[in-house]
Scaffold this motif. Sequence first.
Motif, PDB file in Angstrom:
ATOM      1  N   ALA A 177     -41.611  41.516  17.267  1.00 11.01           N
ATOM      2  CA  ALA A 177     -42.556  39.968  17.983  1.00 11.01           C
ATOM      3  C   ALA A 177     -41.294  39.448  19.121  1.00 11.01           C
ATOM      4  O   ALA A 177     -41.730  38.458  19.634  1.00 11.01           O
ATOM      5  CB  ALA A 177     -43.070  39.167  16.660  1.00 11.01           C
ATOM      6  N   ALA A 178     -39.933  39.080  18.276  1.00 15.03           N
ATOM      7  CA  ALA A 178     -38.637  38.400  18.830  1.00 15.03           C
ATOM      8  C   ALA A 178     -38.008  38.527  19.629  1.00 15.03           C
ATOM      9  O   ALA A 178     -37.758  38.293  20.679  1.00 15.03           O
ATOM     10  CB  ALA A 178     -38.445  38.388  17.337  1.00 15.03           C
ATOM     11  N   CYS A 179     -37.984  40.027  20.747  1.00 14.68           N
ATOM     12  CA  CYS A 179     -37.584  40.548  21.211  1.00 14.68           C
ATOM     13  C   CYS A 179     -39.370  40.488  23.194  1.00 14.68           C
ATOM     14  O   CYS A 179     -39.791  40.587  23.050  1.00 14.68           O
ATOM     15  CB  CYS A 179     -37.736  42.212  21.850  1.00 14.68           C
ATOM     16  N   PRO A 180     -37.553  39.549  23.526  1.00 18.95           N
ATOM     17  CA  PRO A 180     -38.009  39.153  24.609  1.00 18.95           C
ATOM     18  C   PRO A 180     -38.639  39.873  25.486  1.00 18.95           C
ATOM     19  O   PRO A 180     -39.490  39.852  27.433  1.00 18.95           O
ATOM     20  CB  PRO A 180     -37.230  37.895  25.006  1.00 18.95           C
ATOM     21  N   SER A 181     -37.747  41.230  25.779  1.00 18.92           N
ATOM     22  CA  SER A 181     -37.993  42.474  26.520  1.00 18.92           C
ATOM     23  C   SER A 181     -38.758  43.764  25.862  1.00 18.92           C
ATOM     24  O   SER A 181     -39.334  44.438  26.789  1.00 18.92           O
ATOM     25  CB  SER A 181     -36.754  43.017  26.737  1.00 18.92           C
ATOM     26  N   HIS A 182     -39.761  42.775  25.284  1.00 13.32           N
ATOM     27  CA  HIS A 182     -40.685  44.066  24.354  1.00 13.32           C
ATOM     28  C   HIS A 182     -39.619  45.439  24.381  1.00 13.32           C
ATOM     29  O   HIS A 182     -39.924  46.679  24.851  1.00 13.32           O
ATOM     30  CB  HIS A 182     -41.753  44.524  25.179  1.00 13.32           C
ATOM     31  N   ALA A 183     -38.797  45.268  24.185  1.00 16.44           N
ATOM     32  CA  ALA A 183     -37.709  46.706  23.935  1.00 16.44           C
ATOM     33  C   ALA A 183     -38.144  47.477  22.326  1.00 16.44           C
ATOM     34  O   ALA A 183     -37.413  49.063  22.259  1.00 16.44           O
ATOM     35  CB  ALA A 183     -36.754  45.613  24.454  1.00 16.44           C
ATOM     36  N   ILE A 184     -38.050  46.892  21.636  1.00 22.08           N
ATOM     37  CA  ILE A 184     -38.665  47.104  20.379  1.00 22.08           C
ATOM     38  C   ILE A 184     -39.504  47.467  19.822  1.00 22.08           C
ATOM     39  O   ILE A 184     -40.260  46.526  19.690  1.00 22.08           O
ATOM     40  CB  ILE A 184     -37.845  46.051  19.009  1.00 22.08           C
ATOM     41  N   HIS A 185     -40.017  47.496  18.879  1.00 21.73           N
ATOM     42  CA  HIS A 185     -41.191  48.389  18.660  1.00 21.73           C
ATOM     43  C   HIS A 185     -41.571  49.238  16.911  1.00 21.73           C
ATOM     44  O   HIS A 185     -40.334  49.838  16.959  1.00 21.73           O
ATOM     45  CB  HIS A 185     -42.087  50.039  19.422  1.00 21.73           C
ATOM     46  N   SER A 186     -42.347  48.929  16.205  1.00 22.53           N
ATOM     47  CA  SER A 186     -42.867  48.818  14.953  1.00 22.53           C
ATOM     48  C   SER A 186     -43.230  50.561  15.214  1.00 22.53           C
ATOM     49  O   SER A 186     -44.430  50.252  15.271  1.00 22.53           O
ATOM     50  CB  SER A 186     -43.222  48.133  14.310  1.00 22.53           C
ATOM     51  N   LEU A 187     -42.227  51.557  14.623  1.00 24.24           N
ATOM     52  CA  LEU A 187     -43.544  52.982  14.188  1.00 24.24           C
ATOM     53  C   LEU A 187     -44.498  52.715  13.580  1.00 24.24           C
ATOM     54  O   LEU A 187     -43.964  52.381  12.254  1.00 24.24           O
ATOM     55  CB  LEU A 187     -42.300  54.126  14.291  1.00 24.24           C
ATOM     56  N   ILE A 220     -36.218  58.117   3.249  1.00 19.18           N
ATOM     57  CA  ILE A 220     -35.843  57.064   4.092  1.00 19.18           C
ATOM     58  C   ILE A 220     -37.568  57.159   5.499  1.00 19.18           C
ATOM     59  O   ILE A 220     -37.611  57.938   5.718  1.00 19.18           O
ATOM     60  CB  ILE A 220     -35.504  56.607   5.049  1.00 19.18           C
ATOM     61  N   ALA A 221     -38.718  55.824   4.975  1.00 14.17           N
ATOM     62  CA  ALA A 221     -39.945  55.503   5.030  1.00 14.17           C
ATOM     63  C   ALA A 221     -39.552  55.625   6.686  1.00 14.17           C
ATOM     64  O   ALA A 221     -39.047  55.388   6.967  1.00 14.17           O
ATOM     65  CB  ALA A 221     -40.534  54.578   4.523  1.00 14.17           C
ATOM     66  N   PRO A 222     -40.323  56.904   7.936  1.00 10.30           N
ATOM     67  CA  PRO A 222     -40.481  56.715   9.090  1.00 10.30           C
ATOM     68  C   PRO A 222     -41.043  55.271   9.701  1.00 10.30           C
ATOM     69  O   PRO A 222     -40.861  55.003  11.229  1.00 10.30           O
ATOM     70  CB  PRO A 222     -40.595  58.103   9.364  1.00 10.30           C
ATOM     71  N   THR A 223     -41.135  54.588   9.028  1.00  7.95           N
ATOM     72  CA  THR A 223     -42.209  53.175   9.842  1.00  7.95           C
ATOM     73  C   THR A 223     -41.112  52.361  10.272  1.00  7.95           C
ATOM     74  O   THR A 223     -41.462  50.761   9.512  1.00  7.95           O
ATOM     75  CB  THR A 223     -43.369  52.699   9.138  1.00  7.95           C
ATOM     76  N   VAL A 224     -40.177  52.668  11.107  1.00  4.11           N
ATOM     77  CA  VAL A 224     -39.218  51.675  11.101  1.00  4.11           C
ATOM     78  C   VAL A 224     -39.414  51.601  11.983  1.00  4.11           C
ATOM     79  O   VAL A 224     -40.322  51.785  13.153  1.00  4.11           O
ATOM     80  CB  VAL A 224     -37.529  51.937  10.989  1.00  4.11           C
ATOM     81  N   ALA A 225     -38.527  50.555  13.224  1.00 10.80           N
ATOM     82  CA  ALA A 225     -38.300  49.754  14.591  1.00 10.80           C
ATOM     83  C   ALA A 225     -37.679  50.686  15.374  1.00 10.80           C
ATOM     84  O   ALA A 225     -36.375  51.969  14.524  1.00 10.80           O
ATOM     85  CB  ALA A 225     -37.398  48.157  14.192  1.00 10.80           C
ATOM     86  N   GLN A 226     -38.367  51.036  16.203  1.00  2.00           N
ATOM     87  CA  GLN A 226     -37.492  51.499  17.352  1.00  2.00           C
ATOM     88  C   GLN A 226     -37.283  50.889  18.103  1.00  2.00           C
ATOM     89  O   GLN A 226     -37.875  50.268  18.839  1.00  2.00           O
ATOM     90  CB  GLN A 226     -38.317  52.604  17.420  1.00  2.00           C
ATOM     91  N   VAL A 227     -36.191  50.794  19.171  1.00  2.00           N
ATOM     92  CA  VAL A 227     -35.529  50.391  19.979  1.00  2.00           C
ATOM     93  C   VAL A 227     -35.325  51.761  21.657  1.00  2.00           C
ATOM     94  O   VAL A 227     -34.887  52.342  21.100  1.00  2.00           O
ATOM     95  CB  VAL A 227     -33.702  50.253  20.315  1.00  2.00           C
TER      96      VAL A 227
END
Length: 663
Positions: free
Chosen positions: A622-632, A572-579
């Motif tokens: 892009a949608a998260c208002p708290s900048h809590a998700i990042h795309s690795l 599974i590609a590791p380039t996924v979103a992380q919370v």
Amino acid sequence: MSETRIGVYVCECGINISATVDVQAVAEKVSTVPGVVVARVYKYMCAKPGQQMIQEDIRSLGLNRIVVAACSPRMHETTFQQALAEAGLNPYYLQMANIREHVSWMTDDRRLATEKAKRLVRAAVFRVGHQAALEPRRAAVRKAALVVGGGVAGIQAALSIAEAGYPVYLVERQPSIGGRMAQLDKTFPTLDCSLCILGPKMVEVGRHPKITLLTYSEVENLSGFVGNFQVRVRKRARSVDEQKCTGCGLCQEKCPTTVLDTAYEAGMGRRKAIYRPFAQAIPNIPVIDREHCHFFTKGRCRVCQKVCPTGAVDFEQQDQFLDLDVGAIVVAAGYSLWDPRQLAQYSYGLSPNILTGLQLERLISAGGPTGGQIVTSEGRTPQRVAILHCVGSRDVHAKPYCSRICCMYALKHAHQIREKTGAEVYEFYIDMRAFGKGYEEFYERVQQEGVIFVRGRGAEVQVQPDGRLRVQGEDANLGRLVCVDVDMVILASAMEPPADTDRLAGLFRLGRTPDGWLAEAHPKLRPSETATAGIFLAGCCQGPRDIPDTVSHADAAAMHVVRLFNQGEIAIAPTVAQVEEEKCVGCGECVLACPYSAISRNLRGKAEVNPALCQGCGTCAAACPSHAIHSLHFTDEQMVAQIDGLLEEFVSYSSSQNQGTPK
Ligand code: FAD
Ligand code: SF4
Ligand code: SF4
Ligand code: SF4
């Protein structure tokens, strides 16, 4: 923390890049950026010597970041990632700059191209220092497949997977498998009887121990991801118990209700309210059409139930739902035919002697409503017949594309009409597309059989007061208008995606091409894969094609499934979103935004990403208002550094904080 040591490799791509971009100047310029240890130019970076050059530099110069300026990452990112891995460097320490598709193929202006290439490479160099090592995860694969659609594509795919030893669920919407090929009389160019070559395959599907055949069924719901899909199938009530029915046909024979058969007979014949679509149907079990059955509409009759010797007719039967776990899916949902009523000039529907090619197939077929006699609606043998090519195809008012098969089936029809009736046949065509093996020879043969070819689109069909048909068109070779009176007109109508393709695409998370067909992952290099891992395409649902191409396509899809099952697990590609849970306020914006349903809320009310479902698109970030998700691999820090590289002059590289330090 160790020092950043970057190697930059600029590819000439033969002369694809170097004819427009001064690659030497790009390498020289970028070599002055702090952190760059070496910058080289090479003719073909993707070739073995190019990759070896990178690997030797990694070892001898201690490089820990690599930039390759070449073609699109879609072409060669994995090539270079593997080269890094072989040299002991994490593959995610690579960054590519696309100076071919984005630069040299965009302009002839060498000065501007070179300037843009310098900036793109500099941006990649700025970014690569911020990239982090990522490790792919692995998940087990469930070794069973789902095939959707039981035309020749689905049949072939199911048999190939089953022959490799893996279980297959074949889901077909109609009461029998067979698809369009089961409706055809003979097949071009060899003129084999269609059901004689398809029939044995259908029988094989019906009795293969590894294939579970689910006819009169449709997929209702899909969840999960490659290797681990959960599928819910609705098996519609046949009103006949499959275990008890022996297929004797007595019910069908005695049923008093007759209706027009718009499906298998394409409106040319009739069937009973309890029916098998055709004699060779698989399974050989009838179904009650509840819309027309007297018992279901008026509450009386029950003749079929009374005559059935095994008590198989069951008016109480209900739809069933089956939950299946599969590792891979082949979508083989086929095509529909464009309705010529949409363009009034063809007068389709105004005379029973204006037929589509499919309706003619039923008329010619020995198993069809006339027992294979080609006759007009008045029961006469036609003296003159016109066949019109490109009806709805290659037409901006309908379908702009070529349907690819109709030239050949129109030639087949011309041959069959000449053979069976001796009628004069006029064939109106724009140009003849006889591209396959033996096709040009078949065209030659039909020409020698006395068919009259008129080069020009058959522009209009008029129904005369006496019922005869007049076809008008232009003969482009002679440069004059042509007008022929005929007894019968055959319209070679366009192929189009089935009406429910939108639903299907949504259900299986598939893309569409601009003309509406299901989209493959790459039109040349990955024609049976899709953008959704583990879901493959077979046959005409991807675009018009004849039977040989359909069968090859289906085998290709099956091969992908078998390869996946043989591997037993998937990376599974590791380039996924992380919370970042501490920042997440649990508002659920990301859950709504994610197009792949990859995010849910955990027991703590915080967003949680399923890495197997996440495609790394970044919508949630892009949608998260708290900048809590990042795309690795696409973090803010990496993207800002890349933008800095595009905008800043070389000297300012070291101005921002901390960059250049490997993580
Ligand atoms: P289809 O035959 O359309 O099969 C698709 C199947 O999927 C159908 O059974 C359908 O019911 C099922 N399905 C659809 N959606 C769903 C769903 N959501 N769930 C479950 N099941 C679903 N080609 C030749 O090589 N030689 C010829 O002589 C020739 N003559 C032709 C003559 C005519 C008039 C026409 C129109 C076509 C002809 N062709 C010929 C082309 C041939 O029909 C196709 O190449 C072939 O049928 C494609 O097979 P397929 O399985 O992709 O699609
Ligand atoms: Fe024969 Fe009964 Fe089956 Fe009809 S339902 S085909 S009568 S066994
Ligand atoms: Fe027209 Fe022939 Fe293409 Fe069919 S295959 S759309 S008839 S050119
Ligand atoms: Fe969904 Fe895309 Fe976010 Fe992954 S990156 S969780 S696919 S929105």
